[in-house]
Structures are given as structure tokens and as C-alpha cells.
Write a protein that holds these residues in place. Structure first.
Motif, mmCIF file in Angstrom:
data_model
loop_
_atom_site.group_PDB
_atom_site.id
_atom_site.type_symbol
_atom_site.label_atom_id
_atom_site.label_comp_id
_atom_site.label_asym_id
_atom_site.label_seq_id
_atom_site.Cartn_x
_atom_site.Cartn_y
_atom_site.Cartn_z
ATOM 1 N N TYR A 13 -6.055 8.055 -2.769
ATOM 2 C CA TYR A 13 -5.380 6.818 -3.176
ATOM 3 C C TYR A 13 -6.101 5.610 -2.582
ATOM 4 C CZ TYR A 13 -1.593 3.307 -2.963
ATOM 5 O OH TYR A 13 -0.843 2.170 -3.039
ATOM 6 N N GLY A 34 3.157 1.671 -3.152
ATOM 7 C CA GLY A 34 2.312 2.026 -4.297
ATOM 8 C C GLY A 34 1.985 3.509 -4.313
ATOM 9 N N THR A 64 0.835 -1.211 0.000
ATOM 10 C CA THR A 64 0.000 0.000 0.000
ATOM 11 C C THR A 64 0.868 1.259 0.000
ATOM 12 O OG1 THR A 64 -1.654 -1.214 1.273
ATOM 13 C CG2 THR A 64 -1.918 1.164 1.157
ATOM 14 N N ASP A 122 -9.272 4.384 -4.227
ATOM 15 C CA ASP A 122 -9.122 3.610 -5.462
ATOM 16 C C ASP A 122 -9.522 2.156 -5.167
ATOM 17 O OD1 ASP A 122 -8.202 1.943 -7.486
ATOM 18 O OD2 ASP A 122 -6.446 3.203 -7.899
ATOM 19 N N ARG A 153 2.993 6.296 -7.158
ATOM 20 C CA ARG A 153 1.958 7.039 -7.864
ATOM 21 C C ARG A 153 2.126 8.551 -7.721
ATOM 22 N NH1 ARG A 153 -4.305 5.203 -7.485
ATOM 23 N NH2 ARG A 153 -3.316 3.233 -7.984
ATOM 24 N N LYS A 163 -9.017 -0.681 -6.480
ATOM 25 C CA LYS A 163 -7.962 -1.709 -6.564
ATOM 26 C C LYS A 163 -7.090 -1.689 -5.314
ATOM 27 C CE LYS A 163 -6.009 -0.948 -10.677
ATOM 28 N NZ LYS A 163 -6.929 -0.095 -11.490
ATOM 29 N N VAL A 164 -6.759 -0.470 -4.844
ATOM 30 C CA VAL A 164 -5.868 -0.334 -3.689
ATOM 31 C C VAL A 164 -6.536 -0.865 -2.425
ATOM 32 C CG1 VAL A 164 -4.699 1.333 -2.207
ATOM 33 C CG2 VAL A 164 -4.657 1.621 -4.689
#
Lengths: 367, 302
Positions: A295, A45, A42, A298, A49, A300-301
Motif C-alpha cells: 500500500y 485509506g 494513510t 503506491d 482498500r 499516490k499514497v
């Protein structure tokens, strides 16, 4: 233990790194979250980003977070308190920065039931974004509990802790309770068939008498130690948080010593809680905090985080992305008839909390 | 005779005396005053979580709020007194154990050949290279049901069911004695190496047996070391929080733990501050007594 040692070995290069980082004046966001509450990737990432370096500190009790927050200048940009009673109280004390929702495009995907429930403590959802939710129930060493109580013993009941006869049989392999008066009192009250949020003196006295009766069978009161003890087979019944117990199950499987851990939501009822994200009003970098919330919005996260920490998240767009086993696990996503029996902890006044805590100290020390 | 004090002499004396006082004022009296000021406040839902001492209420009126409720609560609720007494008791037991274990060790080091002394001293100091917290955590690994000690005892066949040591009062004693033993050994060692060995030779020449010589000569002469070591163990153990929290049972009521609860769980800083002040007041008594005893020993007839 192992973690701490490796942590120390990591410390030296980290210190050097932070010196270099200061030299470069890299943008940072300071996070203060529960231990084991992000997926492994996490944080990395987020840095990939946005280029902002996340710095994480962890706690294992809302109290610790709260003490830093009330002292002021905590230095944190984003914190993850439990909504009730903690974040509710912080909003009343004016400790949070209102969110700039234009920077949080994913908000509309959040479960509207949860948002409505949060609006009761945070009008217009101005300060809080839900992160994860879960329940407080029973973590069990299935084999040892069955060995103590019989093969077809009922497992989905607070009676495993609060029935003195059963507790006496289970004491040998170990019972632990959360070190949290609100959690333990509501569990005792719901076992007695009373309102779990009752502050009525007669109800609290009855709950206290119940806890006192089983006190000799309780090995310890702790809010995180049960994870490793369940996994190692050092405990057989733990009053614990759903995801933490499931993490213990995972660790036990990895260790491969034949310890089988299970999570049960007691049929009498259990607490349903929500952990939220909030930005302290004295946060050094609120812009980066907003970026971090965006973030985590999101799908997916947040789905990857749920997969790792075994807690359900409120993001409806993320639900289909979550591992099928997890989605089908009634301990994480309880079916409708179980969900009906869950209760939401009530808000409490400061004086009420102090009384409860002092009663709690007395109970724990058997006085 | 020395020359009359010059200007620079007086200045250097002022600096010599001033620095310790400045240190004391800055790092003891000032924090003490802040804590004392919090004791008379009331808890509030604010940042910081207590009420202001004074408030301008208009027309040049200054309203000062003093709340003595905290001390009354501590007095009326017996749990605080029980915690204080229990902490003193735990500290006393641990000091006795540290003394019983530490004295022979210090004696052995002090009487060892010069070359080996340094190595032995190093072995006492070596654990400090690891963080205190990690050493206490290590005891969890040793004492727990599935831990090193139990597995070893089961393997030797001495026991057939694991012992419950972790999360009991015994675990607290073990942890505290282990952690504070060096603070007993080091002052005792410093004291014992200064003893004149010819005194023992004289005692032997006059027909005194070694054990009696120890009781009549060594022990009285090392009293200053015993007092210093005991103070270094007793005083911090009274307020100890980490060891009872990690190793102790839920029933181990100690004032450090109670302070934590008031400060963190209750956000009642005023009550926590009041407890801290009482603890300090309580510790001043043994400290002054021991200090007096030590001066008497040092000044007393040799």
C-alpha cells in the motif's frame, strides 16, 4: 499537551471499539512507527482498500523500538527503524522476516541509488524497504537568530551551535541538541573538518571537548520536543531532523504568532539517513504487513504522506505527484551540490556504541 | 482458653500465612531472581540481548557462565556512584520539602470540623483521577519560558525577562514535591486524627502554650506518621525517571535515567540489571532503619 488530553477523551470510545473489534475478530495489522510519520488519511485509506484494521503505536527514538524488538514478542507486524546503524544491527541479530517480493509489485519504482546503498547492510535487499529519507541539520527561529548575531549572519553552519562565541549569544533564546550521541558526535566532527564517522580516540576527544565547551549554552538534549518549542518561539536553534523542523515551520505558520522557522543543511556537511520498513520475524500477521508495505509503495499514497510529513520518499514514480513547493524545497530535496556534502552514518559494533553512549552520558551531565 | 487447634484451624492458618508469602514469592522474589540472573550474563546481539547462563557442551558437560564485569564496571566508573548519591540527595531534599508542606496541611485537615474533612481529603486525592504523566506534562506548560507562570509574572511586572525554570533542577524538585505530596499527607492525616485531643487539653490546663504543646505532645506522637510518609516519598523518588526526564536539565544525573540509558540506548541489560540490584540494596538500608525506628516508636513508652 492538547493532543494528549484529546487522546484521553478518545480513549474511552476506543476501548469500547476494541472490545467490539475483538468480538468480531476483525483482521488487524499492528504498526510501530515514529510519531507524526503518516499522513492523516494513510491509515484510514488502508482500511478502506483492504478491510484490514491498522493499529498504530508511536515512538520518538530508535532505542525504544529496539528495546521492544530485542525483548521479543513485541506483537508488531511492521516497524520503521532507521537503516544505519539500527536496522543493520537487527539484520545481523536475525530479528527480521525475509520479504516475499512477489507480494510487493511496486518495488521496481524505488530509487536504485538508495536500494544499492541499503544492499550494503541488507544483501539482496532481502529484508528492508525504504520509507522516507532526510537529513539532520539546523532548525532556526530566523528572526531571533538574526537579532542575536546580526542581519547578515551565516546561517548554514554548525558554528551556530559549536562556536562558543555564537552559542553564548544564542543561549538566551535557546539551543537544543538531539539526544543521540551518533548524531551529535558526527555533527561536531564534521564541524572540526574530520571524518564524521571517526571512532579514533583523538577525534572523539576533540569532539567531546568541543561539545563540553558549548555545554553551558545548551538548553536541553531531546529528539522531539524541539518541534513544538521551535513552533512556539521557545527555541532559536535546534539540531533536528529536516521534516520535523519543517513541521514546526508549518505549525508556526498556522499559529500565526509571527514565528518564522527555517531549516538549513550546514555547509560543513550533515547526516543523510533512511528510515526503512521491516517485518519482525515473530510478527503475528506478516501477510497483512506485506499488504501494508504494498500500500505504501503506491505512488499516490506515499506522495500524500510526503506532503504531510515533509520528508522525501524514495519512490521515483511518486516524485511528480508531490506538492511543487515541497519538491522545490532544498531542505527536503537538496540540490546536487548540497547532496555531495551529505554523509551516511557508518555501522557500529555494540562495544563501540556502548563506549560512545557512556561518553555521551558523561558529556550531558557535564562530568 | 481456646480449644486445641483442629484440622480446619491449621488449614486456615496455613492459608492466612501462605497467601502473603506466595504473593511475595511470585511478585517479588521471582522477578528479583530473574533480574539477579541477568546481572551475571554478558550482553549479546541476540533475542533476548544477553548470554545464556548455562550451555551443554557435549559429553554431559554443563558450562556455566558467570560474568562479574558489570559490578566491577559500576565500581570503577564514578558516574554510577555519582548518580546513586545524587538520586539519594534529590530524594532527601524532596522528602524534607514534602514534610514541611505536608505536615501543616495534614494537621489542618485532621483538626478541621468533621464535615469539612471529607471534602479536604477529596481535594488531596482528586489529582489522582488524572494520569500522573499528564500532570507532569501540565507542569511543562506552566514552567516553560512562554508558559503560564512566566506570562503571569511578566504581566504583573514582577519580572521583566522570563525565568528559566523548566529543564533545571528546580523544575525537578517542583515536579517531584507536587507529585508525591499526597503520599506524605495521607499517612500523616491518618496518624494525626488518631491523636487524643484530651492530651492537648491537659497540657493547656497545666499551663503549656499551644506551640510548646505541639512540640512536646503532637509532634512526638505523630512520629510514626512522619516516618511512614517519608518512606513513601523517599523510596520511589530515588528511582524516579519520568519527572527528571521531562522537567530536568541534561545535567540532572539520576540513577533512573542512567538505568534507562543502559537498558534502551546501550541494550546492556546485564549492566542495567546490576544497577537495579545495587539500587535495591541501597534502599534496603534506609528502609530497615526507618522500620526499626517506627517499631521503637510504637513500642516505646507512651
Amino acid at each position: 499537551m492538547h493532543r494528549i488530553l484529546s487522546g484521553v477523551r478518545l480513549l474511552i470510545p476506543l476501548c469500547l471499539l476494541s472490545v467490539i473489534a475483538v468480538g468480531h475478530a476483525e483482521e488487524q495489522v499492528h504498526l510501530y512507527n515514529w510519531s507524526d510519520y503518516f499522513a492523516e488519511d494513510t491509515l484510514s485509506g488502508f482500511q478502506e482498500r483492504t478491510g484490514i484494521r491498522p493499529v498504530l503505536d508511536v515512538y520518538d527514538a530508535n532505542d525504544v523500538l529496539e528495546a521492544k524488538l530485542f525483548a521479543g514478542s513485541s506483537g508488531y507486524d511492521l516497524i520503521f527503524p532507521t537503516a544505519r546503524p539500527f536496522a543493520a544491527r537487527h539484520i545481523k541479530a536475525g530479528l527480521y522476516l525475509p520479504l516475499d517480493k512477489s507480494k510487493l509489485p511496486g518495488l521496481d519504482k524505488l530509487d536504485s541509488d538508495i536500494m544499492t546503498s541499503l544492499a550494503a547492510i541488507d544483501p539482496d535487499n532481502a529484508h528492508l524497504v525504504p520509507y522516507m529519507w532526510g537529513t539532520s541539520g539546523l532548525g532556526l527561529n530566523l528572526e531571533k537568530v538574526k537579532a542575536a548575531l546580526g542581519e547578515d549572519a551565516e546561517l548554514d553552519t554548525w558554528g551556530l551551535i559549536f562556536d562558543p562565541e555564537k552559542a553564548a549569544k544564542l543561549a538566551g533564546c535557546g539551543i537544543s541538541l538531539l539526544d543521540d550521541p551518533t548524531e551529535v558526535f558526527s555533527a561536531a566532527l564534521v564541524y572540526l573538518g574530520k571524518d564524521p564517522n571517526s571512532l579514533d580516540k583523538a577525534d572523539l576527544d576533540a569532539a567531546a571537548a568541543l561539545i563540553k565547551a558549548v555545554h553551558p549554552h545548551i538548553r536541553y538534549f531531546h529528539s522531539s520536543q524541539y518541534i513544538s518549542d521551535l513552533a512556539n518561539g521557545d527555541l532559536c536553534v535546534a539540531h533536528g531532523y529536516s521534516g520535523d523542523v519543517l513541521q514546526a515551520r508549518e505549525r508556526a505558520e498556522e499559529a500565526g504568532k509571527g514565528v518564522e522557522v527555517g531549516y538549513r543543511i550546514p555547509r560543513e556537511g550533515a547526516a543523510l539517513w533512511t528510515d526503512v520498513m521491516a517485518i519482525p520475524k515473530d510478527a503475528p500477521n506478516p501477510t497483512a504487513a506485506h499488504a501494508f508495505i504494498a500500500y505504501l509503495l503506491d505512488p499516490k499514497v506515499i506522495a500524500a504522506a510526503s506532503d504531510y510529513v515533509f520528508y522525501a520518499n524514495p519512490n521515483l514514480a511518486a516524485t511528480p505527484l508531490i506538492d511543487g513547493d515541497l519538491r522545490g524545497n532544498p531542505g527536503i530535496y537538496p540540490p546536487a551540490e548540497v547532496k555531495q556534502r551529505l554523509f551516511v552514518p557508518a555501522e557500529r559494533g555494540d562495544a563501540e556504541i556502548r563506549n560512545l553512549n557512556r561518553l555521551w552520558t558523561r558529556l550531558k551531565t557535564n562530568r | 482458653m481456646t480449644a486445641p487447634p483442629t484440622h480446619s484451624h491449621r488449614l486456615s492458618r496455613l492459608v492466612n500465612i501462605g497467601i502473603p508469602y506466595l504473593w511475595l514469592g511470585l511478585f517479588f522474589l521471582l522477578p528479583f531472581a530473574i533480574v539477579l540472573r541477568i546481572t551475571i550474563a554478558e550482553p549479546a546481539l541476540a533475542q533476548p540481548p544477553y548470554t545464556a547462563l548455562w550451555e551443554w557442551v557435549g559429553d554431559g558437560m554443563l558450562q556455566i557462565q558467570v560474568n562479574l564485569q558489570n559490578f566491577i564496571l559500576i565500581w570503577e566508573d564514578d558516574i554510577y556512584l555519582a548518580a546513586l548519591l545524587n538520586s539519594l540527595w534529590v530524594a532527601f531534599i524532596c522528602t524534607v520539602f514534602c514534610l514541611l508542606l505536608g505536615y501543616p496541611m495534614a494537621y489542618a485537615i485532621a483538626t478541621a470540623p468533621e464535615r469539612r474533612r471529607m471534602i479536604l481529603l477529596m481535594l488531596i486525592i482528586l489529582p489522582f483521577w488524572t494520569s500522573f504523566l499528564i500532570r507532569v506534562y501540565a507542569w511543562i506548560g506552566i514552567l516553560k519560558t512562554n508558559g503560564l507562570l512566566n506570562n503571569f509574572l511578566l504581566w504583573t511586572g514582577l519580572i521583566d525577562t522570563p525565568l528559566h525554570i523548566l529543564h533545571t533542577q528546580s523544575a525537578v524538585y517542583i515536579g517531584v514535591v507536587y507529585s508525591y505530596l499526597p503520599f506524605m499527607i495521607l499517612p500523616l492525616y491518618a496518624n494525626l486524627t488518631r491523636l487524643d485531643p484530651t492530651l492537648l487539653e491537659a497540657a493547656a490546663d497545666l499551663g503549656c502554650r499551644p506551640f510548646r504543646a505541639f512540640l512536646r505532645v503532637t509532634l512526638p506522637l505523630s512520629m510514626a506518621g512522619i516516618v511512614a510518609g517519608s518512606m513513601l516519598v523517599f523510596i520511589p523518588v530515588v528511582g524516579e525517571f519520568v519527572i527528571p526526564d521531562l522537567l530536568g536539565s541534561p545535567g540532572s544525573l539520576m540513577v533512573g535515567k542512567l538505568l534507562w540509558t543502559e537498558f534502551f540506548s546501550n541494550k546492556d541489560w546485564p549492566l542495567a540489571a546490576s544497577l537495579a540490584i545495587l539500587l535495591l540494596a541501597l534502599l534496603v538500608v534506609p528502609f530497615v532503619l526507618m522500620q526499626r525506628l517506627q517499631t521503637r516508636i510504637e513500642e516505646g513508652p507512651a
